[in-house]
Scaffold this active site. Structure first.
Site, PDB file in Angstrom:
ATOM      1  N   GLY A 122       0.843  -1.164  -0.008  1.00  0.00           N
ATOM      2  CA  GLY A 122       0.110   0.018   0.126  1.00  0.00           C
ATOM      3  C   GLY A 122       0.977   1.331   0.031  1.00  0.00           C
ATOM      4  O   GLY A 122       0.124   2.489  -0.034  1.00  0.00           O
ATOM      5  N   LEU A 123       2.190   1.150  -0.091  1.00  0.00           N
ATOM      6  CA  LEU A 123       3.087   2.264   0.009  1.00  0.00           C
ATOM      7  C   LEU A 123       2.559   3.097  -1.461  1.00  0.00           C
ATOM      8  O   LEU A 123       3.136   4.481  -1.185  1.00  0.00           O
ATOM      9  CB  LEU A 123       4.426   1.831   0.322  1.00  0.00           C
ATOM     10  CG  LEU A 123       4.419   1.278   1.936  1.00  0.00           C
ATOM     11  CD1 LEU A 123       5.934   0.789   1.953  1.00  0.00           C
ATOM     12  CD2 LEU A 123       4.198   2.085   2.917  1.00  0.00           C
ATOM     13  N   LYS A 125       0.333   3.531  -3.098  1.00  0.00           N
ATOM     14  CA  LYS A 125      -0.845   4.306  -2.935  1.00  0.00           C
ATOM     15  C   LYS A 125      -0.867   5.498  -2.120  1.00  0.00           C
ATOM     16  O   LYS A 125      -1.299   6.424  -2.462  1.00  0.00           O
ATOM     17  CB  LYS A 125      -2.084   3.251  -2.462  1.00  0.00           C
ATOM     18  CG  LYS A 125      -3.225   3.852  -2.236  1.00  0.00           C
ATOM     19  CD  LYS A 125      -4.357   2.883  -1.683  1.00  0.00           C
ATOM     20  CE  LYS A 125      -5.617   3.323  -1.538  1.00  0.00           C
ATOM     21  NZ  LYS A 125      -6.445   2.389  -1.086  1.00  0.00           N
ATOM     22  N   ASP A 148       2.846   3.082 -17.696  1.00  0.00           N
ATOM     23  CA  ASP A 148       3.157   1.645 -18.466  1.00  0.00           C
ATOM     24  C   ASP A 148       1.929   0.843 -18.325  1.00  0.00           C
ATOM     25  O   ASP A 148       1.231   0.796 -17.338  1.00  0.00           O
ATOM     26  CB  ASP A 148       4.390   1.060 -17.711  1.00  0.00           C
ATOM     27  CG  ASP A 148       5.761   1.945 -18.282  1.00  0.00           C
ATOM     28  OD1 ASP A 148       5.800   2.544 -19.387  1.00  0.00           O
ATOM     29  OD2 ASP A 148       6.341   1.827 -17.260  1.00  0.00           O
ATOM     30  N   TYR A 155      -3.428   2.883 -11.136  1.00  0.00           N
ATOM     31  CA  TYR A 155      -3.503   4.496 -11.361  1.00  0.00           C
ATOM     32  C   TYR A 155      -5.107   4.332 -11.298  1.00  0.00           C
ATOM     33  O   TYR A 155      -5.670   5.399 -10.857  1.00  0.00           O
ATOM     34  CB  TYR A 155      -2.793   5.018 -12.276  1.00  0.00           C
ATOM     35  CG  TYR A 155      -1.337   5.120 -12.104  1.00  0.00           C
ATOM     36  CD1 TYR A 155      -1.103   5.994 -10.986  1.00  0.00           C
ATOM     37  CD2 TYR A 155      -0.515   4.566 -12.929  1.00  0.00           C
ATOM     38  CE1 TYR A 155       0.547   6.131 -10.672  1.00  0.00           C
ATOM     39  CE2 TYR A 155       0.869   4.703 -12.899  1.00  0.00           C
ATOM     40  CZ  TYR A 155       1.475   5.552 -11.542  1.00  0.00           C
ATOM     41  OH  TYR A 155       2.577   5.561 -11.518  1.00  0.00           O
TER      42      TYR A 155
END
Lengths: 175, 175
Positions: A122-123, A125, A148, A155
């Site tokens: 989760g980092l 994010k 990419d 994203y």
């Protein structure tokens, strides 16, 4: 000294066990963290050791770039965000992202990277949410990036929309 | 006075009849143009009358934006290019584009506009080629943009590639 200045004067510290909680909560914890606690720290300080950054980019397999140009890009970015793993007096760069902008309407995010050892926690994010929050504080409403293929879904989960209304990302390269 | 300073000290003047020739040739013509000749002038001067620019953007149907933010965006862009139709002592803004950049690797082009009266004459192509040349002179190798669906082909003809290697343009908007 840039990092420590940032860490103690204006840091955004996230206990790794709490990284999925609301950012406001995690920011409140920055004063109370114990010296032996393993913490994740976000910073907008640009004084990043370029060799640390190169090592991070090496770890995800990016092509090396001339450090003087990397430094120039950092200095001319609108916002630079770094993420650090801190245990006691030691710290390790585990994440990075930056954005160019016209300071008014548009920002474009570049060079988003999380160290492989720190992925799937989760980092990425948290790093992106922090960057988006900083851009929104500057009243930037059009936040863009070029993703990419393998990170488009990442994203999308953050609220980014692919090709909205048929708008296409396009690239021009020298011959 | 910004415009005239630009026009006479460091202009890139293009005779409209010669706009499809090589840029090097057109640049050579800037000194020899007669006072009564209808000329197209390209400039990187940022001192653009914001009402002229608003009028140009109105002409292509863009939503109006606060002028103080437009001014801020112009001042914080890496390069600003304007195109003028000049006849004798009068001049008219007929084209505009700007780019944000980290001054090292990446540039992103925004707000490309040619007045409807001046479209389909190769002027958009001339404007873009001029902007690309300026970016290349600054050693920017990754030139990007977000193209509306109806202008994707226009940019393709200039050498821009859509979604190279699956890279997707993505947008984040506030709720």
């Amino acid at each position: 000294m840039g990092f420590w200045k940032s860490l103690f004067s204006n840091p955004d510290t996230v206990s790794s066990s709490e990284k999925t909680k609301k950012e406001e909560e995690t920011l409140d914890r920055r004063i109370g963290a114990r010296a032996d606690e393993n913490r994740i720290v976000l910073s907008t300080d640009r004084e990043i050791d370029l060799y640390d950054l190169e090592q991070l980019c090496d770890a995800v397999g990016w092509s090396r770039r001339p450090l003087h140009k990397v430094n120039k890009a950092i200095q001319h970015s609108f916002i630079v965000v770094s993420m650090w793993e801190v245990r006691g007096a030691s710290k390790r760069l585990i994440g990075f992202a930056r954005a160019t902008s016209d300071c008014a309407f548009n920002a474009t995010i570049w060079d988003v990277v999380i160290h492989p050892d720190s992925q799937s926690k989760g980092l990425g994010k948290a790093l992106m949410k922090y960057l988006i929050k900083k851009l929104r504080r500057e009243d930037i409403s059009n936040i863009t990036l070029f993703a990419d293929a393998q990170v488009v879904e990442f994203y999308q989960r953050l609220g980014f929309i692919e090709d909205p209304e048929g708008i296409k990302g396009m690239f021009w390269y020298p011959d």
